[in-house]
Design an enzyme around this catalytic site. Structure first.
Site, PDB file in Angstrom:
ATOM      1  N   CYS A   1     -26.586 -26.932  13.148  1.00 50.97           N
ATOM      2  CA  CYS A   1     -28.045 -26.787  13.246  1.00 50.97           C
ATOM      3  C   CYS A   1     -28.731 -28.131  13.007  1.00 50.97           C
ATOM      4  O   CYS A   1     -28.077 -29.139  12.714  1.00 50.97           O
ATOM      5  CB  CYS A   1     -28.533 -25.768  12.219  1.00 50.97           C
ATOM      6  SG  CYS A   1     -28.642 -26.455  10.539  1.00 50.97           S
TER       7      CYS A   1
ATOM      8  N   CYS B   1     -27.889 -29.695   9.457  1.00 50.80           N
ATOM      9  CA  CYS B   1     -26.536 -30.261   9.350  1.00 50.80           C
ATOM     10  C   CYS B   1     -26.390 -31.471  10.268  1.00 50.80           C
ATOM     11  O   CYS B   1     -25.759 -32.467   9.904  1.00 50.80           O
ATOM     12  CB  CYS B   1     -25.507 -29.188   9.661  1.00 50.80           C
ATOM     13  SG  CYS B   1     -25.583 -27.811   8.481  1.00 50.80           S
TER      14      CYS B   1
ATOM     15  N   SER C   1     -21.537 -24.727  16.085  1.00 53.43           N
ATOM     16  CA  SER C   1     -22.406 -25.852  16.464  1.00 53.43           C
ATOM     17  C   SER C   1     -23.429 -26.142  15.355  1.00 53.43           C
ATOM     18  O   SER C   1     -24.127 -25.230  14.901  1.00 53.43           O
ATOM     19  CB  SER C   1     -23.111 -25.500  17.776  1.00 53.43           C
ATOM     20  OG  SER C   1     -23.903 -26.572  18.228  1.00 53.43           O
TER      21      SER C   1
ATOM     22  N   HIS D   1     -25.366 -24.719   4.102  1.00 50.39           N
ATOM     23  CA  HIS D   1     -24.607 -24.340   5.288  1.00 50.39           C
ATOM     24  C   HIS D   1     -23.181 -24.879   5.091  1.00 50.39           C
ATOM     25  O   HIS D   1     -22.919 -25.670   4.178  1.00 50.39           O
ATOM     26  CB  HIS D   1     -25.242 -24.960   6.522  1.00 50.39           C
ATOM     27  CG  HIS D   1     -26.422 -24.186   7.065  1.00 50.39           C
ATOM     28  ND1 HIS D   1     -27.022 -24.484   8.255  1.00 50.39           N
ATOM     29  CD2 HIS D   1     -27.072 -23.109   6.561  1.00 50.39           C
ATOM     30  CE1 HIS D   1     -28.014 -23.637   8.480  1.00 50.39           C
ATOM     31  NE2 HIS D   1     -28.073 -22.786   7.469  1.00 50.39           N
TER      32      HIS D   1
ATOM     33  N   GLU E   1     -21.353 -27.065   6.669  1.00 47.27           N
ATOM     34  CA  GLU E   1     -21.205 -28.526   6.739  1.00 47.27           C
ATOM     35  C   GLU E   1     -21.779 -29.191   5.485  1.00 47.27           C
ATOM     36  O   GLU E   1     -21.223 -30.164   4.959  1.00 47.27           O
ATOM     37  CB  GLU E   1     -21.929 -29.074   7.977  1.00 47.27           C
ATOM     38  CG  GLU E   1     -21.434 -28.520   9.306  1.00 47.27           C
ATOM     39  CD  GLU E   1     -22.198 -27.261   9.743  1.00 47.27           C
ATOM     40  OE1 GLU E   1     -22.530 -26.404   8.888  1.00 47.27           O
ATOM     41  OE2 GLU E   1     -22.461 -27.137  10.952  1.00 47.27           O
TER      42      GLU E   1
END
Lengths: 145, 145
Positions: free
Chosen positions: B79, B82, B77, B50, B52
């Site tokens: 998950c 992350c 936002s 992802h 991040e």
């Protein structure tokens, strides 16, 4: 010995032989291993490839329906990153070799409905005990301490 | 516009141009970007990269003292994976572009003492809105649905 935990231990030992942190994992679907891996902090200079993450990555892109029928085996209690990933993909069961060395997010996993089984395996414990004794700083780095 | 959120948006747009899921992130220490990244599910067939995670991986191995002074910026936002990684490394602050498309583990982060700032940025929202409209299955795969 659980046959899949044994495979996770093999991964941990492979990691150790590579000079890495000896934590291994396998992802099992329908009693077949679809992904296996081990911690690669040292080998790949990776901060995200814990054993469980490596196993999930090596399993490749799977559908939610597959994850929902998987069990993930890991030699050590999963940290917040690995636990968060288990929650993201809705893996319903985690089998943990040991949680004496380190207790991860078992409580959170259970609160979210994940079945958590701790084997309390002496081989898993001894691998981590001797590794940490000789590599305290590296171990602390791996758990963000 | 926050200068670091702008860099995270640039990463999201790079991901989109590569045919990927348009979520980007930067890791900032002492007002300098030490890692930047974007979602690589499509590009690398990765289930763990992802935005991040990619930013953290690209920042390389850092000490706990560095992470403890970092802010992570993300266009969406974070998950549970992350967020779990943010908790593992003790990153004290997360700045989120938007949480209308998806609400991750903001509540858990706050409970664990992480400062969570939501910018509610229209560019971030529009990037995800149009992407999801055209790629619903891919988006669902990315969030484990």
């Amino acid at each position: 010995m659980n046959e899949f935990l044994l495979e996770a231990i093999k991964e941990a030992k492979t990691g150790l032989a590579e000079g890495g942190i000896p934590i291994g994992s396998v992802l099992v679907h329908d009693r077949k291993i679809i992904g296996r891996g081990h911690n690669r902090r040292v080998q790949n200079s990776s901060v995200i490839l814990h054993g469980e993450m490596d196993a999930l990555e090596n399993a490749g892109r799977q559908s939610a329906s597959v994850y929902s029928e998987c069990v993930i085996y890991t030699t050590l209690s999963p940290c917040s990153m690995c636990s968060g990933t288990i929650l993201l993909y809705g893996i319903p069961k985690v089998v943990i070799g040991e949680n004496e060395t380190f207790v991860g997010e078992e409580k959170l996993l259970k609160e979210r409905g994940v079945e958590v089984v701790v084997i309390n395996d002496p081989t898993c414990k001894e691998i981590m005990r001797s590794f940490i004794e000789a590599n305290k700083d590296l171990w602390n780095e791996d758990i963000g301490v």
